[in-house]
Design an enzyme around this catalytic site. Structure first.
Site, PDB file in Angstrom:
ATOM      1  CG  ASP A 118      -2.012   0.940   1.250  1.00 22.01           C
ATOM      2  OD1 ASP A 118      -2.424   1.352   0.166  1.00 22.01           O
ATOM      3  OD2 ASP A 118      -2.506   1.287   2.359  1.00 22.01           O
ATOM      4  CG  HIS A 119      -0.394   4.821   0.192  1.00 20.81           C
ATOM      5  ND1 HIS A 119      -0.829   5.755  -0.702  1.00 20.81           N
ATOM      6  CD2 HIS A 119      -1.481   4.454   0.920  1.00 20.81           C
ATOM      7  CE1 HIS A 119      -2.136   5.955  -0.529  1.00 20.81           C
ATOM      8  NE2 HIS A 119      -2.551   5.174   0.441  1.00 20.81           N
ATOM      9  N   GLY A 165      -7.930   8.277   7.019  1.00 18.97           N
ATOM     10  CA  GLY A 165      -8.065   8.635   8.429  1.00 18.97           C
ATOM     11  C   GLY A 165      -9.506   8.797   8.881  1.00 18.97           C
TER      12      GLY A 165
HETATM   13  P1  13P Z   1      -9.109   4.641   5.629  1.00 21.04           P
HETATM   14  O1  13P Z   1      -8.240   5.532   6.450  1.00 21.04           O
HETATM   15  O2  13P Z   1     -10.371   5.309   5.226  1.00 21.04           O
HETATM   16  O3  13P Z   1      -9.363   3.323   6.280  1.00 21.04           O
HETATM   17  O4  13P Z   1      -8.328   4.342   4.254  1.00 21.04           O
HETATM   18  C1  13P Z   1      -7.291   3.388   4.223  1.00 21.04           C
HETATM   19  C2  13P Z   1      -6.539   3.422   2.944  1.00 21.04           C
HETATM   20  O5  13P Z   1      -6.947   4.009   1.960  1.00 21.04           O
HETATM   21  C3  13P Z   1      -5.251   2.709   2.890  1.00 21.04           C
HETATM   22  O6  13P Z   1      -4.524   3.018   1.753  1.00 21.04           O
END
Ligand code: 13P
Length: 316
Positions: A82-83, A181
């Site tokens: 992720d990211h 968040g």
């Molecule tokens: P939330 O903070 O809405 O759970 O999003 C998580 C997210 O997009 C992880 O990449």
């Protein structure tokens, strides 16, 4: 079954009009909650770890936790970075067993975002790993990334078409009003569904991804606040909006905050009611149970219950 690529999952999700939940793995309890419920609901799921989580847990632990889940259950799971921002780090994930990696070039100028995404695609595809990219900027705060709601910018549909064509990415994260968040909206929750429809038309057939998609349940915020937290005005994306997006080309919906909120809410309550408790098994069990209920609810909201069988068929 070993880890699968997100590609086959998304083929089925796109065709059938549902989305797969991508849950951030923040602990052993989270991995168990996510994979136990995936098995019970026969739902495909994506486990994901951001670079900070990867550093915190270290790769061998991440991979062995997942191996344990796959040994325990017959489930359809993909593992996504992720990211990802650092190219070497992303390559490392490709080389060590991730089946999907995200390159987040959303802060970069368009040309640079395309160039680096393309470079990662060229490394990942021959190794059987799918690539998620991001265009437009999702706001909010998560794991060291902090994008103020002012800096956030929506995805331009025409740019999305060019981006997908030139970068070769397998799926595209779009910005249509969500944020990472517990604080997603300054006022009324609102997503730009017209924009989503236009993006879907322009990038026809390419699976789309919704980041920042937690619903931030009022009950869990209240429970947290009742037992010492300070989360005034926390607000997420209403569930009906997530369901609607899941039928409009959104094939992956990212959930982190809802899990961490529920986990901490129940642990806070536990300590308040049993201030002498020192046993992690007891308080983590309550947090894990709360996360199980979140995962079950999401699977229903996304429409992915019972769909693992279709992915297995697609893979056969
Ligand atoms: P939330 O903070 O809405 O759970 O999003 C998580 C997210 O997009 C992880 O990449």
């Amino acid at each position: 079954m070993p880890l699968v690529s997100t590609k086959e999952m998304f083929d089925v999700a796109y065709r059938e009009g549902f989305a797969v939940g991508a849950f951030n793995m923040s602990s052993l309890d989270a991995v168990q909650a996510i994979t136990d419920v995936a098995a019970e609901e026969d739902s495909p799921v994506i486990l994901q770890a951001c670079p900070v989580a990867r550093r915190y847990y270290t790769m061998p632990y991440v991979m062995h936790l997942i191996a344990a889940a796959l040994e325990t259950h017959d489930i359809v799971v993909a593992l996504n970075l992720d990211h990802g921002i650092d190219i070497d780090n992303i390559r490392d994930c490709v080389d060590t067993g991730y089946t999907s990696v995200m390159f987040d070039g959303s802060a970069l100028p368009l040309e640079e975002n395309i160039r680096i995404t393309r470079e990662i695609v060229e490394y990942a595809h021959p190794r059987g790993v799918a690539v998620e990219a991001e265009l437009g900027r999702v706001g909010g705060e998560e794991a060291g990334l902090d994008v103020s709601l002012k800096e956030a910018s929506f995805t331009d549909p025409a740019e999305a078409a060019e981006f997908v064509e030139r970068s070769g990415c397998d799926s595209l994260a779009v910005a249509i009003g969500t944020a990472h968040g517990a604080y997603k909206f300054a006022g009324e929750p609102r997503l730009d569904f017209d924009r989503l429809l236009e993006i879907k038309k322009r990038v026809d057939g390419v699976p789309l991804v919704l980041h920042g998609a937690s619903s931030v349940a009022r009950e869990d915020v209240d429970l947290c606040n009742r037992f010492g937290a300070d989360l005034p005005g926390a607000q997420g994306v209403p569930e009906e909006m997530i369901t609607r997006a899941s039928k409009m080309g959104i094939c992956k919906v990212n959930i982190n905050t809802d899990l961490t909120l529920a986990f901490t809410a129940y642990i806070r309550r536990h300590f308040s009611e049993r201030p002498r408790d020192l046993e992690p098994r007891d308080f983590c069990a309550e947090g894990r149970e709360a996360m199980r209920e979140i995962v079950r609810r999401k699977i229903r909201v996304l429409g992915s219950a019972g769909k693992a069988a279709l992915v297995r068929d697609r893979l056969a």
